[in-house]
Design an enzyme around this catalytic site. Structure first.
Site, PDB file in Angstrom:
ATOM      1  N   LYS A 151      42.565  41.585  47.952  1.00 56.14           N
ATOM      2  CA  LYS A 151      42.988  41.125  49.274  1.00 56.14           C
ATOM      3  C   LYS A 151      42.527  42.171  50.276  1.00 56.14           C
ATOM      4  O   LYS A 151      42.548  43.357  49.942  1.00 56.14           O
ATOM      5  CB  LYS A 151      44.506  40.941  49.332  1.00 56.14           C
ATOM      6  CG  LYS A 151      45.057  39.924  48.336  1.00 56.14           C
ATOM      7  CD  LYS A 151      44.766  38.503  48.720  1.00 56.14           C
ATOM      8  CE  LYS A 151      45.182  37.539  47.600  1.00 56.14           C
ATOM      9  NZ  LYS A 151      45.071  36.130  47.947  1.00 56.14           N
ATOM     10  N   LYS A 177      39.346  38.699  39.800  1.00 55.53           N
ATOM     11  CA  LYS A 177      39.179  37.281  40.163  1.00 55.53           C
ATOM     12  C   LYS A 177      38.741  37.176  41.619  1.00 55.53           C
ATOM     13  O   LYS A 177      39.317  37.847  42.482  1.00 55.53           O
ATOM     14  CB  LYS A 177      40.502  36.529  39.972  1.00 55.53           C
ATOM     15  CG  LYS A 177      40.397  35.040  40.269  1.00 55.53           C
ATOM     16  CD  LYS A 177      41.735  34.324  40.070  1.00 55.53           C
ATOM     17  CE  LYS A 177      42.443  33.997  41.359  1.00 55.53           C
ATOM     18  NZ  LYS A 177      41.673  33.313  42.388  1.00 55.53           N
ATOM     19  N   ASP A 179      38.623  35.126  45.184  1.00 54.66           N
ATOM     20  CA  ASP A 179      39.572  34.183  45.764  1.00 54.66           C
ATOM     21  C   ASP A 179      38.893  32.831  45.953  1.00 54.66           C
ATOM     22  O   ASP A 179      37.661  32.714  45.885  1.00 54.66           O
ATOM     23  CB  ASP A 179      40.180  34.731  47.054  1.00 54.66           C
ATOM     24  CG  ASP A 179      41.700  34.546  47.046  1.00 54.66           C
ATOM     25  OD1 ASP A 179      42.150  33.512  46.506  1.00 54.66           O
ATOM     26  OD2 ASP A 179      42.421  35.405  47.544  1.00 54.66           O
ATOM     27  N   GLU A 180      39.711  31.798  46.182  1.00 52.72           N
ATOM     28  CA  GLU A 180      39.188  30.432  46.180  1.00 52.72           C
ATOM     29  C   GLU A 180      38.191  30.169  47.300  1.00 52.72           C
ATOM     30  O   GLU A 180      37.321  29.305  47.167  1.00 52.72           O
ATOM     31  CB  GLU A 180      40.348  29.419  46.231  1.00 52.72           C
ATOM     32  CG  GLU A 180      41.171  29.398  47.515  1.00 52.72           C
ATOM     33  CD  GLU A 180      42.186  30.538  47.623  1.00 52.72           C
ATOM     34  OE1 GLU A 180      42.380  31.250  46.617  1.00 52.72           O
ATOM     35  OE2 GLU A 180      42.756  30.715  48.711  1.00 52.72           O
ATOM     36  N   HIS A 269      40.610  27.137  39.589  1.00 53.01           N
ATOM     37  CA  HIS A 269      41.555  27.310  40.695  1.00 53.01           C
ATOM     38  C   HIS A 269      41.854  25.912  41.225  1.00 53.01           C
ATOM     39  O   HIS A 269      40.972  25.060  41.266  1.00 53.01           O
ATOM     40  CB  HIS A 269      40.941  28.198  41.775  1.00 53.01           C
ATOM     41  CG  HIS A 269      41.945  28.712  42.764  1.00 53.01           C
ATOM     42  ND1 HIS A 269      42.571  27.898  43.671  1.00 53.01           N
ATOM     43  CD2 HIS A 269      42.433  29.961  42.962  1.00 53.01           C
ATOM     44  CE1 HIS A 269      43.410  28.639  44.404  1.00 53.01           C
ATOM     45  NE2 HIS A 269      43.347  29.890  43.995  1.00 53.01           N
ATOM     46  N   LYS A 310      55.016  32.360  45.781  1.00 52.35           N
ATOM     47  CA  LYS A 310      55.001  32.008  47.207  1.00 52.35           C
ATOM     48  C   LYS A 310      54.677  30.532  47.452  1.00 52.35           C
ATOM     49  O   LYS A 310      54.813  30.055  48.579  1.00 52.35           O
ATOM     50  CB  LYS A 310      53.961  32.870  47.931  1.00 52.35           C
ATOM     51  CG  LYS A 310      52.511  32.508  47.611  1.00 52.35           C
ATOM     52  CD  LYS A 310      51.491  33.393  48.321  1.00 52.35           C
ATOM     53  CE  LYS A 310      50.061  32.978  47.953  1.00 52.35           C
ATOM     54  NZ  LYS A 310      49.036  33.873  48.477  1.00 52.35           N
ATOM     55  N   GLY A 339      50.186  33.297  42.658  1.00 51.88           N
ATOM     56  CA  GLY A 339      50.649  32.950  44.002  1.00 51.88           C
ATOM     57  C   GLY A 339      51.967  33.636  44.316  1.00 51.88           C
ATOM     58  O   GLY A 339      53.030  33.138  43.988  1.00 51.88           O
TER      59      GLY A 339
END
Ligand SMILES: O=C(O)[C@H](O)COP(=O)(O)O
Ligand SMILES: [Mg+2]
Length: 415
Positions: A151, A177, A179-180, A269, A310, A339
């Site tokens: 992030k 990983k 992110d989408e 994902h 979340k 999440g």
């Protein structure tokens, strides 16, 4: 010639055959429409009927579906296997989740569950590795495999992204990983990211003596996606990641074919799934999306956090059980919890989902006050403690990274 009307698609004395696909829907009939009439229209519109009576020979009706049960707002519809083209998931969904989703005969309609017969399942490849990735790739038997997504999710340079990966790997996670929504943007091009991340992966493997791998997001137009998969294999990685809902099931099936040749596992994902499954009375359940994912052949799939993270979740535990259940010998799928997770939530998560899992923690690693490496260590410590049956507080007494994470986040569920 006789008139075929939608009422002909209701037969409460019908018993499904072993080759029928049985779908469970919950429906709310439109004003002025009886439950029986709406239930008949569901079977009619999703197989070979329409709103008008058709003056056709009876022999054309053997592709018709039959609503054979009505219980409150729940109906069951049996579809003859011959209605479906073998191995064509888009075509299946155009029947069972097609026009009926917008049909005015119902105010709402939700496809809750499918019972897939062998006659249909046998047309699909299914997963190549499934939960076998844990032992086959990582040699891990007694704990979930652990992943992290850097992030901020987009905006990191390639060098920074790879560096965050390195810190997380040496801290204790197995998988970096993407992110989408990180694919091939100018701030972090796909090829550069793959190369630089795998160089860091090799370094982390040498230093830790553990196997490390990378869930690299190949999501794109289908031909482009296949080229990216080729590149991933040629650089010696074990996985591709794909956003299955936004890519579409045809693209997933094509990617699965290529991954068979390349020997790559697929991490799925589910970004955008909630557009289908979040409204409790309308759409397609996550359970069905998970079933479709397994048939199309993904090895790992995000299925939620059993309500601890979340994001809104539908029955994570039940979906995971289905993914691991016997399906005429088809390989299982490794569920991924992701999440809003952090170390303090690990015991409750593993209590609900078990160890045959992938657990992904993003913010709950990189938001650690001492940074990514300490965050990854805290996550691994939380998992190790849980596997060993040691309470978090006790384990944290001589694991400083975990102690700091627990102090920061406790066992709170984030939003
Ligand atoms: O793609 C994912 O699974 C999410 O980005 C998870 O991120 P988080 O752990 O920070 O919620
Ligand atoms: Mg994400």
């Amino acid at each position: 010639m006789s008139g075929i009307t939608y009422e002909d698609f209701l037969d409460l004395s019908y018993t499904p055959t072993e080759t029928d696909l049985v779908c469970t829907f919950r429906i709310a009939p439109a004003d002025g429409m009886s439950m029986e009439a709406a239930a008949s229209r569901v079977a009619s519109e999703s197989s070979n009927g329409t709103w008008a009576a058709l003056h056709i020979d009876d022999t054309f009706t053997d592709m018709g579906a039959t609503t054979f049960a009505i219980d409150g707002d729940t109906i069951k519809v049996a579809y003859p296997a011959g209605l479906f083209e073998a191995g064509n998931m888009p075509q299946v969904l155009s029947c069972i989740a097609g026009n009926i989703m917008g049909m005015k005969a119902v105010d709402t309609i939700r496809l809750e569950d499918c019972e897939w017969p062998e006659a249909i399942v046998s047309g699909y490849r299914g997963p190549q590795f499934g939960s076998g990735v844990r032992s086959e790739i990582f040699g891990v038997e007694d704990r979930p495999i652990l992943a992290t997504v850097p992030k901020p999710k987009v905006g990191l340079s390639t060098a920074k992204h790879a560096e965050v990966g390195y810190e997380a790997w040496v801290g204790g996670v197995d998988l970096l990983k993407d992110d989408e929504n990180l694919t091939d943007q100018p701030f972090n091009p796909f090829s550069d990211r793959l190369t630089e991340s795998l160089a860091m992966r090799d370094k982390a493997q040498d230093e830790t003596g553990e196997v490390k791998s990378y869930l690299v997001n190949v999501t794109a137009e289908t031909n482009e996606m296949l080229e990216r998969a080729d590149e991933v294999a040629s650089q010696g990685n074990e996985y591709v990641m794909v956003d299955v809902v936004t890519c579409g099931w045809a693209a997933v099936q094509t990617l699965r074919e290529r991954c068979e040749e390349l020997g790559l596992a697929i991490h799925a994902h589910r970004a955008m799934h909630a557009a289908f499954d979040r409204l409790p009375d309308h759409g397609v359940s996550m359970r069905v999306l998970a079933q479709v994912s397994r048939l199309c052949g993904v090895d790992q799939l995000h299925t939620g956090t059993a309500g601890l993270g979340k994001l809104a979740n539908e029955d994570t535990v039940g979906i995971n059980e289905w993914l691991r259940s016997d399906l005429y010998g088809m390989t299982d799928v490794l569920p991924t919890a992701s999440g809003g997770l952090h170390p303090g939530l690990v015991p409750a998560l593993m209590d609900a989902t078990g160890t045959n899992m992938c657990i992904q923690v993003g913010g709950g690693i990189h938001g650690h006050p001492e940074g990514t490496r300490a965050g990854a260590a805290a996550f691994r410590q939380a998992v190790d403690a849980t596997v060993a049956g040691v309470p978090m507080d006790e384990y944290a007494a001589d694991h400083a990274e975990l102690a700091t994470a627990l102090e920061k986040w406790g066992t709170e569920t984030p939003r």
